[in-house]
Design a protein around this motif. Structure first.
Motif, short mmCIF file in Angstrom:
data_model
loop_
_atom_site.label_atom_id
_atom_site.label_comp_id
_atom_site.label_asym_id
_atom_site.label_seq_id
_atom_site.Cartn_x
_atom_site.Cartn_y
_atom_site.Cartn_z
N MET A 1 0.84 -1.19 0.00
CA MET A 1 0.00 0.00 0.00
C MET A 1 0.88 1.25 0.00
N ILE A 2 0.38 2.30 -0.61
CA ILE A 2 1.08 3.58 -0.64
C ILE A 2 0.17 4.63 -0.01
N TRP A 3 0.70 5.28 1.03
CA TRP A 3 -0.07 6.28 1.76
C TRP A 3 0.63 7.63 1.70
N GLY A 4 -0.16 8.69 1.60
CA GLY A 4 0.36 10.04 1.74
C GLY A 4 -0.11 10.62 3.06
N ILE A 5 0.75 11.37 3.74
CA ILE A 5 0.40 12.00 5.02
C ILE A 5 0.79 13.47 4.98
N GLY A 6 -0.06 14.30 5.56
CA GLY A 6 0.15 15.74 5.55
C GLY A 6 1.20 16.21 6.54
N ASP A 7 1.36 17.51 6.64
CA ASP A 7 2.40 18.14 7.46
C ASP A 7 2.39 17.58 8.89
N ILE A 8 3.56 17.15 9.35
CA ILE A 8 3.68 16.57 10.69
C ILE A 8 4.13 17.63 11.69
N GLN A 9 5.15 18.40 11.34
CA GLN A 9 5.66 19.50 12.16
C GLN A 9 5.92 19.11 13.62
N GLY A 10 6.57 17.99 13.80
CA GLY A 10 6.96 17.59 15.14
C GLY A 10 5.87 16.96 15.97
N CYS A 11 4.71 16.71 15.40
CA CYS A 11 3.61 16.07 16.14
C CYS A 11 3.77 14.55 16.06
N TYR A 12 4.75 14.06 16.81
CA TYR A 12 5.15 12.66 16.72
C TYR A 12 4.06 11.69 17.18
N ASP A 13 3.44 11.97 18.30
CA ASP A 13 2.46 11.02 18.85
C ASP A 13 1.26 10.81 17.93
N PRO A 14 0.63 11.88 17.41
CA PRO A 14 -0.46 11.66 16.44
C PRO A 14 0.03 10.93 15.19
N PHE A 15 1.26 11.22 14.77
CA PHE A 15 1.85 10.54 13.61
C PHE A 15 1.93 9.04 13.86
N MET A 16 2.40 8.64 15.03
CA MET A 16 2.49 7.22 15.36
C MET A 16 1.10 6.59 15.43
N ARG A 17 0.14 7.30 16.01
CA ARG A 17 -1.21 6.75 16.10
C ARG A 17 -1.82 6.57 14.71
N LEU A 18 -1.55 7.54 13.83
CA LEU A 18 -2.08 7.46 12.47
C LEU A 18 -1.46 6.29 11.72
N LEU A 19 -0.15 6.09 11.86
CA LEU A 19 0.50 4.96 11.20
C LEU A 19 -0.07 3.63 11.70
N GLU A 20 -0.33 3.57 12.99
CA GLU A 20 -0.93 2.36 13.55
C GLU A 20 -2.34 2.15 13.01
N ASN A 21 -3.07 3.24 12.90
CA ASN A 21 -4.46 3.16 12.42
C ASN A 21 -4.54 2.64 10.99
N ILE A 22 -3.60 3.06 10.14
CA ILE A 22 -3.64 2.61 8.74
C ILE A 22 -2.87 1.31 8.54
N GLY A 23 -2.28 0.79 9.62
CA GLY A 23 -1.56 -0.47 9.53
C GLY A 23 -0.29 -0.39 8.70
N PHE A 24 0.40 0.74 8.80
CA PHE A 24 1.59 0.91 7.98
C PHE A 24 2.69 -0.06 8.38
N ASP A 25 3.24 -0.78 7.40
CA ASP A 25 4.33 -1.72 7.60
C ASP A 25 5.47 -1.31 6.67
N PRO A 26 6.59 -0.78 7.21
CA PRO A 26 7.68 -0.32 6.36
C PRO A 26 8.32 -1.41 5.51
N ALA A 27 8.12 -2.65 5.89
CA ALA A 27 8.67 -3.76 5.10
C ALA A 27 7.82 -4.03 3.86
N ARG A 28 6.60 -3.51 3.85
CA ARG A 28 5.67 -3.81 2.77
C ARG A 28 5.14 -2.56 2.09
N ASP A 29 4.93 -1.49 2.85
CA ASP A 29 4.23 -0.30 2.37
C ASP A 29 5.19 0.84 2.07
N GLU A 30 4.64 1.87 1.43
CA GLU A 30 5.41 3.08 1.10
C GLU A 30 4.66 4.28 1.63
#
Length: 276
Positions: A1-30
């Motif tokens: 899967m290929i996902w685009g994500i908007g401006d993060i600007q240091g908001c690490y915790d929401p970024f991690m929650r969002l990656l978990e929500n979409i099931g992002f796997d760096p070994a498989r996804d982009e």
């Protein structure tokens, strides 16, 4: 899967929650990131660290705040408490070298998407945008990068003058890639003063979003961009804005770029800065 994500600007915790929500796997996804990884958010170092560690699975374009970080690194601007942890980290030089090697435009013609932090300047088609992307990349990676960036920061150009010099052309393209929001209806000149939500009042003054400029050169690919939190998530047949204002206690948005569904996932950002 290929996902685009908007401006993060240091908001690490929401970024991690969002990656978990979409099931992002760096070994498989982009993952496509539209720029502005850092600045103002409290965990800018953690964001940069994560992106760097997963760089083989991530496509990043430079945003204005990423360029600001490089300017701070080279002593052209003062730092701030959200950037200090990056500069103080023993891996800072490695991160900065990687950051300055990132492009301003990323294209996947097969996928049908092209990404730039603020968008593609309305006066240009894809070929010209890619040409100037290569020029700006060479400048940023050169031995004289700091001196070049200092010149870029001393002014801006609101249109491309064919009779202008290289400095003027590069200032226009850099501003277009990382700073533009509005343009003038009559001639597509960029307007850097207006930052708010598009309104009927602004339209009456002849100011429209850059992607609505009547003279804009259309691309076959769809443009993915960020930079415009007051516009928020926006999508039509030609463009998609993913900056939904996470920094300002709004949302961080992810969009599926491959496949036919175009799934959009949003994550609340209560840790952000209270809007002024």
């Amino acid at each position: 899967m290929i996902w685009g994500i908007g401006d993060i600007q240091g908001c690490y915790d929401p970024f991690m929650r969002l990656l978990e929500n979409i099931g992002f796997d760096p070994a498989r996804d982009e993952l496509w990131l539209v720029g502005d990884l850092v600045n103002r958010g409290k965990k800018s170092r953690e964001v940069l660290e994560w992106v760097y560690e997963h760089r083989r699975s991530v496509r990043v374009v430079l945003g204005n705040h990423d360029i600001a970080l490089l300017a701070v690194w080279w002593g052209l601007k003062k730092s701030n408490p959200t950037l200090d942890p990056i500069l103080e980290d023993p891996r800072a030089e490695e991160w900065m070298e990687w950051l300055r090697s990132r492009p301003f435009v990323h294209l996947d013609a097969k996928l049908g998407w092209v990404m730039a932090h603020a968008g593609i300047p309305p006066e240009f088609g894809l070929g010209t945008a890619l040409h100037y992307n290569r020029i700006l990349q060479r400048r940023l990676q050169s031995e004289g990068a700091a001196e070049w960036l200092a010149k870029m920061m001393k002014g801006s150009e609101d249109h491309f003058d064919p009779l202008g010099n290289d400095l003027q052309h590069e200032r226009y393209m850099l501003a277009g890639f990382i700073r533009m929001r509005y343009c003038r209806l009559e001639d597509c000149r960029l307007d850097f003063k207006q930052k708010g939500t598009p309104t009927p009042e602004l339209r009456q003054k002849g100011l429209v979003p850059w992607f609505e400029c009547p003279g804009r050169k259309r691309l076959e690919e769809k443009i993915l961009f960020g930079h415009w939190s007051t516009l928020g998530y926006f999508e039509n047949d030609e463009v998609c804005c993913l900056d939904s204002g996470c920094l300002w206690q709004k949302e961080m948005t992810a969009k599926r770029l491959d496949g036919e569904g175009g799934e959009v996932v949003r994550m609340a950002c209560p840790e952000g800065i209270k809007p002024r």
